[in-house]
Design a protein around this motif. Structure first.
Motif, PDB file in Angstrom:
ATOM      1  N   LYS A  63       0.833  -1.202   0.000  1.00 46.98           N
ATOM      2  CA  LYS A  63       0.000   0.000   0.000  1.00 46.98           C
ATOM      3  C   LYS A  63       0.871   1.258   0.000  1.00 46.98           C
ATOM      4  CE  LYS A  63      -3.826   2.127   2.455  1.00 46.98           C
ATOM      5  NZ  LYS A  63      -4.727   2.046   3.603  1.00 46.98           N
ATOM      6  N   LEU A  64       1.960   1.237   0.740  1.00 49.21           N
ATOM      7  CA  LEU A  64       2.884   2.373   0.789  1.00 49.21           C
ATOM      8  C   LEU A  64       3.525   2.616  -0.580  1.00 49.21           C
ATOM      9  CD1 LEU A  64       4.125   4.464   2.721  1.00 49.21           C
ATOM     10  CD2 LEU A  64       5.920   2.798   3.202  1.00 49.21           C
ATOM     11  N   LEU A  65       3.919   1.549  -1.252  1.00 49.84           N
ATOM     12  CA  LEU A  65       4.483   1.684  -2.596  1.00 49.84           C
ATOM     13  C   LEU A  65       3.441   2.231  -3.567  1.00 49.84           C
ATOM     14  CD1 LEU A  65       6.672  -1.509  -3.107  1.00 49.84           C
ATOM     15  CD2 LEU A  65       7.428   0.849  -2.872  1.00 49.84           C
ATOM     16  N   ASN A  66       2.217   1.772  -3.430  1.00 50.58           N
ATOM     17  CA  ASN A  66       1.151   2.271  -4.286  1.00 50.58           C
ATOM     18  C   ASN A  66       0.937   3.765  -4.064  1.00 50.58           C
ATOM     19  OD1 ASN A  66      -0.958   1.899  -6.223  1.00 50.58           O
ATOM     20  ND2 ASN A  66      -2.399   2.100  -4.524  1.00 50.58           N
ATOM     21  N   MET A  67       0.982   4.201  -2.820  1.00 51.42           N
ATOM     22  CA  MET A  67       0.851   5.629  -2.520  1.00 51.42           C
ATOM     23  C   MET A  67       1.976   6.425  -3.170  1.00 51.42           C
ATOM     24  SD  MET A  67      -0.420   6.327   1.401  1.00 51.42           S
ATOM     25  CE  MET A  67       1.179   6.973   1.745  1.00 51.42           C
ATOM     26  N   ALA A  68       3.205   5.910  -3.085  1.00 50.45           N
ATOM     27  CA  ALA A  68       4.338   6.594  -3.706  1.00 50.45           C
ATOM     28  C   ALA A  68       4.118   6.728  -5.212  1.00 50.45           C
ATOM     29  CB  ALA A  68       5.632   5.839  -3.413  1.00 50.45           C
ATOM     30  N   MET A  69       3.629   5.659  -5.828  1.00 52.29           N
ATOM     31  CA  MET A  69       3.361   5.702  -7.272  1.00 52.29           C
ATOM     32  C   MET A  69       2.324   6.776  -7.599  1.00 52.29           C
ATOM     33  SD  MET A  69       4.965   3.289  -9.123  1.00 52.29           S
ATOM     34  CE  MET A  69       3.897   2.689 -10.392  1.00 52.29           C
ATOM     35  N   VAL A  70       1.286   6.863  -6.819  1.00 59.34           N
ATOM     36  CA  VAL A  70       0.247   7.864  -7.066  1.00 59.34           C
ATOM     37  C   VAL A  70       0.834   9.265  -6.958  1.00 59.34           C
ATOM     38  CG1 VAL A  70      -1.895   8.862  -6.143  1.00 59.34           C
ATOM     39  CG2 VAL A  70      -1.680   6.389  -6.410  1.00 59.34           C
ATOM     40  N   PHE A  71       1.652   9.506  -5.951  1.00 55.98           N
ATOM     41  CA  PHE A  71       2.282  10.824  -5.806  1.00 55.98           C
ATOM     42  C   PHE A  71       3.181  11.133  -7.000  1.00 55.98           C
ATOM     43  CE2 PHE A  71       1.436  10.318  -1.131  1.00 55.98           C
ATOM     44  CZ  PHE A  71       0.601  11.413  -1.020  1.00 55.98           C
ATOM     45  N   PHE A  72       3.922  10.150  -7.489  1.00 53.30           N
ATOM     46  CA  PHE A  72       4.768  10.370  -8.666  1.00 53.30           C
ATOM     47  C   PHE A  72       3.930  10.659  -9.904  1.00 53.30           C
ATOM     48  CE2 PHE A  72       8.144   7.544  -6.543  1.00 53.30           C
ATOM     49  CZ  PHE A  72       8.721   8.638  -5.918  1.00 53.30           C
ATOM     50  N   TYR A  73       2.833   9.928 -10.084  1.00 51.97           N
ATOM     51  CA  TYR A  73       1.954  10.171 -11.228  1.00 51.97           C
ATOM     52  C   TYR A  73       1.377  11.590 -11.180  1.00 51.97           C
ATOM     53  CZ  TYR A  73       1.884   5.150 -12.328  1.00 51.97           C
ATOM     54  OH  TYR A  73       2.209   3.867 -12.666  1.00 51.97           O
ATOM     55  N   VAL A  74       0.930  12.005 -10.013  1.00 42.92           N
ATOM     56  CA  VAL A  74       0.367  13.349  -9.874  1.00 42.92           C
ATOM     57  C   VAL A  74       1.445  14.397 -10.142  1.00 42.92           C
ATOM     58  CG1 VAL A  74      -0.656  14.983  -8.227  1.00 42.92           C
ATOM     59  CG2 VAL A  74      -1.484  12.637  -8.326  1.00 42.92           C
ATOM     60  N   ALA A  75       2.651  14.153  -9.665  1.00 39.04           N
ATOM     61  CA  ALA A  75       3.751  15.092  -9.900  1.00 39.04           C
ATOM     62  C   ALA A  75       4.036  15.238 -11.389  1.00 39.04           C
ATOM     63  CB  ALA A  75       5.007  14.647  -9.154  1.00 39.04           C
ATOM     64  N   VAL A  76       4.068  14.129 -12.115  1.00 41.05           N
ATOM     65  CA  VAL A  76       4.297  14.188 -13.566  1.00 41.05           C
ATOM     66  C   VAL A  76       3.167  14.964 -14.239  1.00 41.05           C
ATOM     67  CG1 VAL A  76       4.367  12.797 -15.667  1.00 41.05           C
ATOM     68  CG2 VAL A  76       5.720  12.121 -13.703  1.00 41.05           C
ATOM     69  N   ALA A  77       1.942  14.677 -13.862  1.00 42.01           N
ATOM     70  CA  ALA A  77       0.805  15.386 -14.465  1.00 42.01           C
ATOM     71  C   ALA A  77       0.886  16.888 -14.203  1.00 42.01           C
ATOM     72  CB  ALA A  77      -0.508  14.821 -13.920  1.00 42.01           C
ATOM     73  N   LEU A  78       1.232  17.254 -12.976  1.00 38.61           N
ATOM     74  CA  LEU A  78       1.332  18.675 -12.642  1.00 38.61           C
ATOM     75  C   LEU A  78       2.472  19.354 -13.403  1.00 38.61           C
ATOM     76  CD1 LEU A  78       0.641  18.596  -8.800  1.00 38.61           C
ATOM     77  CD2 LEU A  78      -0.832  19.545 -10.578  1.00 38.61           C
ATOM     78  N   LEU A  79       3.587  18.648 -13.567  1.00 36.10           N
ATOM     79  CA  LEU A  79       4.695  19.230 -14.323  1.00 36.10           C
ATOM     80  C   LEU A  79       4.314  19.456 -15.779  1.00 36.10           C
ATOM     81  CD1 LEU A  79       7.692  17.274 -12.794  1.00 36.10           C
ATOM     82  CD2 LEU A  79       7.256  19.718 -12.599  1.00 36.10           C
ATOM     83  N   LEU A  80       3.574  18.530 -16.345  1.00 36.48           N
ATOM     84  CA  LEU A  80       3.128  18.703 -17.732  1.00 36.48           C
ATOM     85  C   LEU A  80       2.135  19.855 -17.847  1.00 36.48           C
ATOM     86  CD1 LEU A  80       2.789  14.979 -18.815  1.00 36.48           C
ATOM     87  CD2 LEU A  80       4.643  16.572 -19.326  1.00 36.48           C
ATOM     88  N   VAL A  81       1.224  19.953 -16.904  1.00 38.48           N
ATOM     89  CA  VAL A  81       0.265  21.062 -16.907  1.00 38.48           C
ATOM     90  C   VAL A  81       1.007  22.386 -16.745  1.00 38.48           C
ATOM     91  CG1 VAL A  81      -1.603  22.142 -15.577  1.00 38.48           C
ATOM     92  CG2 VAL A  81      -1.708  19.714 -16.139  1.00 38.48           C
TER      93      VAL A  81
END
Length: 123
Positions: A53-71
């Motif tokens: 679950k902790l690894l999954n949370m880290a992945m979600v944070f990384f995905y959101v970070a990539v999306a925000l950087l692209l935006v």
């Protein structure tokens, strides 16, 4: 508009973090599956599920970070909204840092779990 590409330069690094974290997730999932089939160590299985679950949370944070950087890059490149782009980039970096902190916590806990598995096997 001349620095619109700067937020995108961070994306490959986050991509590598996503790749390594997904490899960790696959390995941990396989390990949990083997433990469920072959072992009665319910406490270890529960702890490993929390790790997953902790690894999954880290992945979600990384995905959101990539999306925000692209935006952020699009806001700065197409619409020349410098302040908004800066704030979005800062938010993306915060999300990436939270993901990294999650990976650090995962690493410390993984070592502790391994030590406990070794002690249980020895006893």
């Amino acid at each position: 508009m001349e620095n619109w590409h700067l937020p995108i330069t961070i994306v490959p690094g986050l991509g590598l973090l996503i790749l390594s974290t997904s490899n960790l997730m696959v390995t941990l999932s396989n390990e949990i599956n083997a433990l469920i089939e072959n072992s009665k160590q319910e406490a270890i299985i529960v702890r490993k599920l929390k790790q997953l679950k902790l690894l999954n949370m880290a992945m979600v944070f990384f995905y959101v970070a990539v999306a925000l950087l692209l935006v952020s890059a699009v806001c700065n490149g197409l619409y020349a909204i410098d302040k908004v782009s800066l704030y979005i980039s800062i938010l993306a970096i915060i999300f990436a840092l939270i993901g990294l902190i999650s990976l650090i916590i995962y690493s410390f806990r993984a070592v502790t779990i391994r030590q406990n598995q070794f002690k249980n096997k020895r006893d």
